[in-house]
Design an enzyme around this catalytic site. Structure first.
Site, short mmCIF file in Angstrom:
data_model
loop_
_atom_site.label_atom_id
_atom_site.label_comp_id
_atom_site.label_asym_id
_atom_site.label_seq_id
_atom_site.Cartn_x
_atom_site.Cartn_y
_atom_site.Cartn_z
N HIS A 59 4.81 13.30 7.19
CA HIS A 59 4.73 15.19 6.79
C HIS A 59 5.54 16.22 8.02
O HIS A 59 5.41 15.42 9.44
CB HIS A 59 3.57 15.79 6.91
CG HIS A 59 2.62 15.11 5.87
ND1 HIS A 59 2.46 15.32 4.71
CD2 HIS A 59 1.16 13.85 5.60
CE1 HIS A 59 1.42 14.45 4.02
NE2 HIS A 59 1.38 13.42 4.92
N SER A 109 0.79 -1.14 0.00
CA SER A 109 -0.03 -0.24 -0.24
C SER A 109 0.57 1.26 0.23
O SER A 109 0.91 1.75 -1.36
CB SER A 109 -0.92 -0.18 1.24
OG SER A 109 -1.90 1.15 0.42
N CYS A 138 -1.67 -3.88 3.35
CA CYS A 138 -2.64 -4.89 3.66
C CYS A 138 -1.57 -6.25 4.00
O CYS A 138 -2.76 -7.45 3.98
CB CYS A 138 -2.89 -5.32 1.98
SG CYS A 138 -1.40 -5.68 0.96
#
Length: 124
Positions: free
Chosen positions: A68, A63, A83
Site C-alpha cells: 500500500h 502465501s 510458508c
C-alpha cells in the site's frame, strides 16, 4: 511460516499506476523464487482528493505479497507472508532502492508452524 513487514518512510519514488504496481509484485515474487497463482490485483485510488496511492496483492503458492502506498505522506508499506524461507534482507534492500526510502523499518515474525499451532504470538 514467515511474516515480513516493511515500512518505508521518506520515499521519493512510487508505482504510479496499476501496471507499475503489478510489475513490482511480480519482480518480488520472481526474486524470491515464488510462484504466482494468479495475476496481481492492483488498484490506484483516484478520488479527486490529495489522498491517493496504489495498493496491490499477489497470491503466491507460498502465501501472499501485498503493498500500500501513500505518496502524499511519502510512505509505503509491504508484507510478505510465506510458508517457506526467503531472504528478508534482499526484500528490504530491493524495496529501499525501489522507493528511494530515507528510512526503513522492518520486522520478521515467525508465525505458527503448519500443523503444530505453535508460534511466537502474544495473546491479545
Amino acid at each position: 511460516m514467515i511474516h515480513l513487514t516493511v515500512d518505508l518512510l521518506g520515499c521519493c519514488r512510487f508505482p504510479d499506476d496499476e501496471s507499475a504496481g503489478a510489475a513490482l509484485l511480480q519482480s518480488l515474487a520472481s526474486m524470491l523464487n515464488m510462484r504466482a497463482l494468479a495475476p496481481p490485483t492492483v488498484v490506484k485510488l483516484e478520488n479527486g482528493t490529495p489522498n491517493h496511492g496504489v495498493s496491490g496483492t499477489l497470491i503466491i503458492a507460498e502465501s501472499h505479497i501485498a503493498f500500500h502506498t501513500w505518496p502524499e505522506h511519502r510512505q509505503a508499506y509491504l508484507d510478505v507472508f510465506s510458508c517457506r524461507e526467503f531472504s528478508c534482507e534482499a526484500v528490504v534492500d530491493c524495496l529501499q532502492t525501489y522507493f528511494g526510502a530515507a528510512e526503513v523499518r522492518s520486522a520478521r515474525r515467525m508465525r505458527a508452524e503448519l500443523g503444530t499451532g505453535v508460534n511466537d504470538a502474544i495473546p491479545a
